[in-house]
Structure formats: C-alpha cells, structure tokens
Enzyme design. Structure first.
Site, PDB file in Angstrom:
ATOM      1  N   CYS A 260       0.782  -1.084  -0.010  1.00  0.00           N
ATOM      2  CA  CYS A 260      -0.435   0.029  -0.351  1.00  0.00           C
ATOM      3  C   CYS A 260       0.945   1.692  -0.352  1.00  0.00           C
ATOM      4  CB  CYS A 260      -1.156   0.011   1.174  1.00  0.00           C
ATOM      5  SG  CYS A 260      -2.053  -1.006   0.833  1.00  0.00           S
TER       6      CYS A 260
ATOM      7  N   ASN B 242     -10.125  -1.432   0.365  1.00  0.00           N
ATOM      8  CA  ASN B 242      -8.819  -1.311  -0.041  1.00  0.00           C
ATOM      9  C   ASN B 242      -8.690  -2.021  -1.125  1.00  0.00           C
ATOM     10  OD1 ASN B 242      -5.791  -1.283   0.504  1.00  0.00           O
ATOM     11  ND2 ASN B 242      -5.747  -2.586   2.363  1.00  0.00           N
TER      12      ASN B 242
ATOM     13  N   HIS C 287      -6.625  19.126   5.458  1.00  0.00           N
ATOM     14  CA  HIS C 287      -7.062  17.469   5.408  1.00  0.00           C
ATOM     15  C   HIS C 287      -6.245  16.662   5.185  1.00  0.00           C
ATOM     16  CE1 HIS C 287     -10.460  20.195   3.712  1.00  0.00           C
ATOM     17  NE2 HIS C 287      -8.896  21.074   2.685  1.00  0.00           N
TER      18      HIS C 287
ATOM     19  N   HIS D 240     -15.418   1.981   2.467  1.00  0.00           N
ATOM     20  CA  HIS D 240     -16.386   1.614   2.462  1.00  0.00           C
ATOM     21  C   HIS D 240     -17.540   1.373   1.156  1.00  0.00           C
ATOM     22  CE1 HIS D 240     -21.465   1.599   2.498  1.00  0.00           C
ATOM     23  NE2 HIS D 240     -21.221   0.857   3.398  1.00  0.00           N
TER      24      HIS D 240
ATOM     25  N   HIS E 120      11.465   3.662   6.620  1.00  0.00           N
ATOM     26  CA  HIS E 120      11.409   1.864   6.394  1.00  0.00           C
ATOM     27  C   HIS E 120      11.941   1.276   7.169  1.00  0.00           C
ATOM     28  CE1 HIS E 120      12.036  -2.121   4.027  1.00  0.00           C
ATOM     29  NE2 HIS E 120      11.539  -1.449   2.923  1.00  0.00           N
TER      30      HIS E 120
ATOM     31  N   HIS F 230      -4.744   6.229   4.956  1.00  0.00           N
ATOM     32  CA  HIS F 230      -4.529   5.313   3.943  1.00  0.00           C
ATOM     33  C   HIS F 230      -6.033   4.058   4.832  1.00  0.00           C
ATOM     34  CE1 HIS F 230      -4.009   1.515   1.652  1.00  0.00           C
ATOM     35  NE2 HIS F 230      -4.057   0.876   2.554  1.00  0.00           N
TER      36      HIS F 230
END
Length: 460
Positions: free
Chosen positions: A170, A365, A328, A361, A249, A332
C-alpha cells in the site's frame, strides 16, 4: 581605480550568481500534480453481499468456524457491497487463474485511467511528451514489464525513463511520487506519469489460514494514474503542489518485516498474510516517521508550545494540534482497526476521518491507489480550497511508512468516480450491508452444519 572597483564588485556578482543558480535549482525541483484519474469497475464486478457469501462457500476446505470467521470479519470491517473484484471471482475461477487473467485485469485498470488522463482537455499533454513513467504493482511481475506494456500501447518516446516497482504494498503509490520528486532534480521541465494499482486476479487466497483469509475481505480492485511536472510554466494548470515528503523504512525489525507478507500456506496456497502485530507495527512506524515529518510541516509556535517528542499514542502526536499546519487528512483506508487507531493517535475527529472511512466503504482497500480515492471524496464534496494543505499517510509491506503534504493550487470540486453516489455519503448511520444477511452467524448458541449453512446461503 577601475581595477579596485572591479575587485570590490566581484564578490557581489559572484554572490548574485550563486543566488540566481540556487533559485533556478529550487524552481526546477518543484513537483506539481496536473491531474489524476481513478478507475471504477463495471457494475457486473461489484462484490455485493450475495456474491461475497457465494465466493466464501466455494472454498470447500472451510469448516463452519472458518465460514463464521470470514463472514464475521466482513460484517465488522466496515466495507460496503459496491466494491469491485476481479473477473476470475465472478467466473468462479479464483482457484485456477491464468496469466491472461492477470494481464486482462491490469489492462482494464491501467489503460482506463491513462486513456482518461491523456484525453483530458484541461492540460493537453500527450503520451509523446512524457519523460518519466513509474508503474507500481506489488504482486504481479511480468515480462515485458508493465511499464513496457504501457510504452508499447501509447507509443511513447525511446528516451522515456521507465520504472516498474513491486513488493511495496500500500505504500508504493507515495514511494513512486518520491522517486519522481528525486528524478525532477536531474530533469528540467519534465512530465511524469505515475500508475498505481494492484493485481488481485492471480492472488485470491483459497486456503484456510485465517491470517491470509483477511486479504480477500479487505482488498478490492482499483487504480489511478497521475500526471506530474516540474515545469513552472504549468503551475497555473496544477491542482496540487508537493510541499514535503518523508519516507521511513523499518525492515530491520523482524516483527515489522513479517507483519505483511506474501507466503504460501501448508498446502501451497499462495496468499497475503496480515499478522496480529500489524496495528502495533503501524503505530511504531508512524511514530518514527512523524518525528521527522511534523517539524517540517507544523509552525514553530506549535512545536514550541508542545515540545516535540513528548506526546503519546500512535505517532507520538497526542497533544499536538496538527490542524495548525494541515487542513485535511488523507489516511490510507486499509481497514477499520488501523484507520481508527491512527485517527485517535493523531487527534482527528469524525469529520477528518470521514473521507477515509467512506472510501473504504465504497471502494475497499485498493492498495497503493487508495489514497487517491480518499482525495477524490474530498474533491467531490468540495472540501479542497486554494491554499489548503492536505496530508497523505501511507503504510505498506517492508515495513514502510510515508507522509507527505500537498498544497491545493485552486478550488477543486470535480465529481470524478464519486459522481453517482457522493450525495449518499456520509449516511446518517453507517450500517454494514453484510450485517443484515450474515449478522445471525455471530450467535454463540447457533447450532448449524456446514450443509445447512450452504442451503441457507442459497435461499438468501
């Protein structure tokens, strides 16, 4: 006298030259987002409640408790029934996908978004003008590469710089943008295209390992294509400007490295394993990332007021008012548990969390492209005004954590892929459509056999 004057003026001209050079370099290092396009699958590929139940029942290896786990997780996840799945699921071939299925899935998503991007009249940039192409798909690597497949389709120039990234999950979308940002430092007046998506067709899990069954519930098909440039003459066409991006990382930690991993179960079924330590690892990774990120985006007065590094909770940001530097929050939409935990740690309210929850919703994902569905929701709702700052947060396999801030260049109100449903969001009460059909399975006193469960599903 003239010689002395020249000696005195020489340092002035030299300093002026260095300042001009620095200004030109900084100008060339800007990263503007000109446009982005999101993929929306056909209605025939929507995973509604009935279809989802049928897919679960097709796995003959599952016990009744496995069925209960799958459907209970769907009910609790917060995902809706208008998300999209791959064609192999609807044709009942998820256990035996082919290479052609993977190519077909990628072509439908990638070419759909790129066709829209190149045909847009708002910027008039053609494929032949693209200098840099970055494609990220974590699970599917093919030869020739997906970037080569795009170059062939759109007949791009021979000197286009192309990259195909894999294995980052992701977080790959923001990683691709970080790569483009760095390349812009070496290439002047360049145009870059970033394509972010994920391949699900060959990797639908058909085993019984519950840590791997979760991916079937949370992940859905989707993707996006972005057009970026460092050409300042296009800054008036830009919708966003990248202000800051921090990438950390945490693969040196075994626990972090192993919490999101593609593996095979004991029977050789390939899938994506999400361990119970994911939430803990995400919190630790975000904490370390924010220690670098927040001092770059929050005003000094806020940092001095709080004393950066003394907070608690996810990200160590509790007590800091992030809204002093950010308008804003584009989180994720990976799943309810991680979203809620991150939101609490950052001190966000329901209004701030709404775009991520609604994106999950409606679209589920979609891996590396998910953040742009969240941004699309904000745009469709007319939330993004000129001068606003948008924080994007992504985490992915590795374990990687990325945060960035975009500055909105103009008021944005395009309806995009949300156009047909934006008026329905947010609902007054966000109920899971799966609760009505499968909520009964949570009854601890329920006595039912697998066959009786199958018959009940057939009658739904």
């Amino acid at each position: 006298m003239e010689f002395l004057l020249a000696v005195y003026l020489l340092p002035f001209f030299y300093i002026s030259f260095l300042l001009c050079k620095l200004l030109l370099q900084r100008r060339n290092q800007c990263c503007y987002l000109i446009a982005y396009e999101l993929h929306k699958g056909p209605d025939a590929y929507k995973l509604d409640t009935k279809t989802s139940g049928d897919v679960v029942l097709r796995n003959k290896s599952l016990s009744l408790e496995d069925f209960r786990f799958s459907l209970r997780t769907i009910v609790r996840s917060g995902i809706g029934e208008e998300t999209y799945g791959p064609n192999v699921v609807f044709s009942g071939r998820e256990a035996s996908p082919t290479l052609a299925d993977a190519h077909d899935e990628m072509d439908n998503i990638i070419f759909d978004t790129l066709d829209s991007l190149f045909s847009s009249t708002s910027h008039a940039v053609s494929p032949s003008q693209i200098d840099i192409l970055v494609v990220n798909v974590s699970l599917f690597a093919t030869v020739p590469s997906l970037s080569s497949r795009i170059i062939n389709r759109y007949k791009m120039r021979e000197d286009v710089k192309s990259f195909t990234l894999s294995g980052m999950g992701c977080s790959a979308g923001l990683t691709s943008i970080a790569l483009v940002r760095d390349l812009f430092k070496s290439y002047r007046n360049a145009f870059a295209v970033v394509v972010s998506t994920e391949s699900m067709a060959p990797y639908w899990y058909c085993g019984t390992d519950r840590s791997m069954m979760i991916s079937n519930i949370l992940f859905r098909t989707g993707g996006c294509s972005l057009l970026l440039t460092n050409n300042s003459s296009f800054k008036h066409n830009a919708i966003l400007k990248l202000k800051c991006l921090v990438q950390t990382h945490h693969g040196a930690s075994d626990e972090a490295y192993e919490c999101c991993m593609q593996v095979e179960d004991e029977l050789g079924n390939r899938g994506f394993r999400l361990t119970r330590s994911l939430t803990k690892v995400a919190a630790q990774a975000l904490t370390e990332n924010l220690r670098i990120f927040l001092p770059r985006v929050l005003p000094i007065r806020e940092l001095l007021r709080f004393g950066i590094g003394k907070g608690g909770g996810v990200g160590g940001a509790t007590g800091l008012n992030l809204k002093t530097g950010i308008n804003h929050f584009c989180l994720h939409p990976g799943g309810r548990a991680v979203m809620d935990e991150v939101g609490r740690g950052l001190g966000l309210n329901d209004y701030d969390m709404e775009p991520a929850r609604m994106a999950f919703h409606r679209f589920g994902n979609t891996s590396s492209s998910s953040l742009w569905y969240v941004l699309g929701y904000m745009e469709a709702k007319g939330r993004l005004k000129k001068g606003d700052r948008v924080m994007m947060l992504a985490m992915g396999a590795g374990f990687m954590c990325l945060n960035c801030v975009w500055e909105v260049r103009k008021d944005l109100d395009r309806k995009n892929v949300w156009e047909d449903c934006i008026d329905r969001y947010p609902p007054k009460i966000l109920l899971s459509p799966f609760e009505e059909k499968y909520g009964w399975i949570n009854d601890p006193n329920l006595q039912i056999t697998v066959e009786e469960f199958r018959n009940k599903q057939l009658n739904l």
